[in-house]
Design an enzyme around this catalytic site. Structure first.
Site, PDB file in Angstrom:
ATOM      1  N   LYS A   1       2.549  12.068  -4.017  1.00 45.18           N
ATOM      2  CA  LYS A   1       2.214  11.915  -2.267  1.00 45.18           C
ATOM      3  C   LYS A   1       3.560  11.822  -1.855  1.00 45.18           C
ATOM      4  CE  LYS A   1       3.205   7.296  -2.707  1.00 45.18           C
ATOM      5  NZ  LYS A   1       3.491   5.433  -3.072  1.00 45.18           N
TER       6      LYS A   1
ATOM      7  N   SER B   1       1.525  -2.888  -2.371  1.00 45.12           N
ATOM      8  CA  SER B   1       1.977  -3.615  -1.294  1.00 45.12           C
ATOM      9  C   SER B   1       1.406  -3.705  -0.076  1.00 45.12           C
ATOM     10  CB  SER B   1       3.556  -2.675  -0.514  1.00 45.12           C
ATOM     11  OG  SER B   1       3.885  -3.396   0.337  1.00 45.12           O
ATOM     12  N   THR B   2       1.132  -2.318   0.479  1.00 49.29           N
ATOM     13  CA  THR B   2      -0.086  -2.484   1.282  1.00 49.29           C
ATOM     14  C   THR B   2      -1.509  -1.897   1.127  1.00 49.29           C
ATOM     15  OG1 THR B   2       0.344  -0.256   2.433  1.00 49.29           O
ATOM     16  CG2 THR B   2       2.110  -1.886   3.520  1.00 49.29           C
ATOM     17  N   GLY B   3      -1.166  -1.329   0.137  1.00 42.90           N
ATOM     18  CA  GLY B   3      -2.927  -0.774  -0.509  1.00 42.90           C
ATOM     19  C   GLY B   3      -2.980   0.538   0.239  1.00 42.90           C
TER      20      GLY B   3
ATOM     21  N   ASP C   1      13.543 -30.043   6.809  1.00 40.85           N
ATOM     22  CA  ASP C   1      14.309 -28.381   7.567  1.00 40.85           C
ATOM     23  C   ASP C   1      14.263 -27.073   6.697  1.00 40.85           C
ATOM     24  OD1 ASP C   1      16.304 -29.363   5.586  1.00 40.85           O
ATOM     25  OD2 ASP C   1      18.049 -28.599   7.085  1.00 40.85           O
TER      26      ASP C   1
ATOM     27  N   HIS D   1      11.137  -0.633 -10.201  1.00 41.35           N
ATOM     28  CA  HIS D   1      10.623   0.266  -9.420  1.00 41.35           C
ATOM     29  C   HIS D   1      11.628   1.527 -10.028  1.00 41.35           C
ATOM     30  CE1 HIS D   1       9.309   3.046  -6.264  1.00 41.35           C
ATOM     31  NE2 HIS D   1      10.353   2.801  -6.077  1.00 41.35           N
TER      32      HIS D   1
HETATM   33  C1  R5P Z   1       6.525   3.592  -4.394  1.00 36.88           C
HETATM   34  O1  R5P Z   1       6.446   4.388  -4.646  1.00 36.88           O
HETATM   35  C2  R5P Z   1       5.694   2.202  -5.480  1.00 36.88           C
HETATM   36  O2  R5P Z   1       5.865   3.049  -6.836  1.00 36.88           O
HETATM   37  C3  R5P Z   1       4.529   1.992  -4.898  1.00 36.88           C
HETATM   38  O3  R5P Z   1       3.489   3.439  -5.213  1.00 36.88           O
HETATM   39  C4  R5P Z   1       4.572   1.804  -3.272  1.00 36.88           C
HETATM   40  O4  R5P Z   1       4.994   0.736  -3.066  1.00 36.88           O
HETATM   41  C5  R5P Z   1       3.172   1.614  -2.985  1.00 36.88           C
HETATM   42  O5  R5P Z   1       2.901   0.556  -0.755  1.00 36.88           O
HETATM   43  P1  R5P Z   1       1.608   0.725  -0.613  1.00 36.88           P
HETATM   44  O6  R5P Z   1       0.618  -0.052  -1.725  1.00 36.88           O
HETATM   45  O7  R5P Z   1       1.886   0.253   0.162  1.00 36.88           O
HETATM   46  O8  R5P Z   1       1.189   1.902  -0.507  1.00 36.88           O
END
Ligand code: R5P
Length: 288
Positions: A184, A214-216, A34, A124
Site C-alpha cells: 500500500k 479509520s476512513t476505511g 460549558d 500502531h
Molecule cells: C496505517 O498504516 C494503519 O495500519 C491503517 O492501515 C490505517 O490507519 C487505515 O486508515 P484508513 O482506514 O483511513 O485507510
C-alpha cells in the site's frame, strides 16, 4: 485493587473487572454547562492499586484521563496503572516533516505524570511505548480476533499493507490457514493506492486484518482487489474501529461481507473484547 472505567471504555472496564474479579470503582462524572468535565471518586482508594481504563480518543476523552488520574493521585492511591485500550495520536509517532509535533510523545508524557505503569492494546508502532516515562507495555487483540475469525470459517488472511503482515501471520497461524499481504502507498490522510498482486484467494472466505480502520479507504481497496480475484466472502477485522468519514458506507459499497472490530472504541462493530488480553498483561505487571 479497583478498576476505574472512564466514559470511553465502560465495557472494557466492566469486562476486565469481571474477568480478574476485582471491584469497579464508583465515580460521579458530569459535564458543566460549558462542557468542562467533572470527576469525583466515591470509594476510598488510599493505599490501593487503581487501574484506570480509558480510551484516549477523541480529544475530550484525553482531558478526562488527566482529571481522573489527578483525582486518583490526590486520593492517595498506592499504584496507578493507566490502561489505554486505544491510544489516540499514536500514528503521529515521529516528525514526518520539519515543524511538526511528535503527538504520540506529547500525549504519552502527560499521561505518565500521574501513572506508575501504562498498558495499551495494539499500538500502531511499538516504539511509542518508549515515549512514556514510566514502564509501558503493549498487548495484542490478534488472538481474540482470530478466535472470532476461526468461528466464521475464514480460510485465508490478508494484511492490507506490510505493516500489518505480522498481524495477518499470527491470525493465520491461530486459524491454521494461509496469509498474504498487499503493498500500500499512502497518498494522503484519505487516499491510498494498492499495488495489484496475485493472491491465492479464489473461492475463499477471506479476512483482512489491520490495527486501525479509520476512513476505511485501505480496507475498501483491498476488498475490491480480493473480490476481483474471486474471493467468495471478505470480512474486515481491526482492533481499533474509528470508522470516520463514511467508512461504513465505503466498506459496504466495496462489497464487504462483515465488519468486525474490538471494543477499544465502542461501536456497532465491537464484536470482540480486549478484556482478555488486558487481563493477561495486568496479571504479569500487577500483584493480582
Ligand atoms: C496505517 O498504516 C494503519 O495500519 C491503517 O492501515 C490505517 O490507519 C487505515 O486508515 P484508513 O482506514 O483511513 O485507510
Amino acid at each position: 485493587m479497583y478498576i476505574l472505567g472512564g466514559t470511553s471504555a465502560t465495557n472494557v472496564a466492566t469486562n476486565l473487572a469481571n474477568r480478574i474479579k476485582q471491584p469497579l470503582l464508583h465515580t460521579t462524572y458530569k459535564r458543566f454547562p460549558d462542557d468542562e468535565f467533572y470527576v469525583r471518586l466515591l470509594d476510598d482508594v488510599a493505599d490501593q492499586d487503581v487501574v484506570i481504563v480509558q480510551t484516549a480518543y477523541p480529544d475530550p476523552k484525553i482531558v478526562e484521563i488527566f482529571l481522573i488520574q489527578d483525582a486518583v493521585h490526590e486520593a492517595g492511591a498506592k499504584k496507578i496503572t493507566v490502561v489505554l485500550p486505544y491510544f489516540g495520536y499514536s500514528r503521529q509517532d515521529k516528525k514526518f516533516e520539519e515543524g511538526e509535533a511528535i503527538s504520540a510523545r506529547a500525549i504519552a508524557q502527560h499521561i505518565s505524570r500521574n501513572a506508575d505503569c501504562v498498558i495499551t492494546v495494539d499500538p500502531h508502532k511499538e516504539h511509542i511505548l518508549k515515549f512514556f516515562t514510566v514502564p509501558a507495555y503493549s498487548c495484542s487483540a490478534v488472538v481474540s480476533l482470530a478466535r472470532y475469525l476461526k468461528e466464521k470459517h475464514v480460510d485465508f488472511v490478508l494484511a492490507p499493507d506490510k505493516g500489518a503482515k505480522q498481524r495477518a501471520k499470527d491470525a493465520a497461524s491461530f486459524i491454521g490457514c494461509d496469509y498474504d499481504y498487499l503493498e500500500k502507498t499512502r497518498i494522503d490522510g484519505t487516499t491510498v493506492k494498492i499495488t495489484p498482486k496475485n493472491l491465492d484467494a479464489r473461492g475463499k472466505h477471506v479476512a483482512i486484518i489491520d490495527d486501525i480502520i479509520s476512513t476505511g479507504g485501505t480496507m475498501a481497496h483491498s476488498i475490491k482487489e480480493l473480490k476481483r480475484q474471486g474471493a467468495k466472502t471478505v470480512l474486515v477485522a481491526c482492533t481499533h474501529g474509528l470508522f470516520v468519514g463514511g467508512a461504513k458506507e465505503k466498506l459496504l459499497s466495496a462489497d464487504c461481507d462483515e465488519i468486525v472490530s474490538t471494543d477499544t472504541i465502542e461501536t456497532e462493530f465491537s464484536k470482540v473484547s480486549v478484556a482478555e488480553t488486558i487481563a493477561q498483561t495486568l496479571q504479569k505487571t500487577a500483584d493480582i
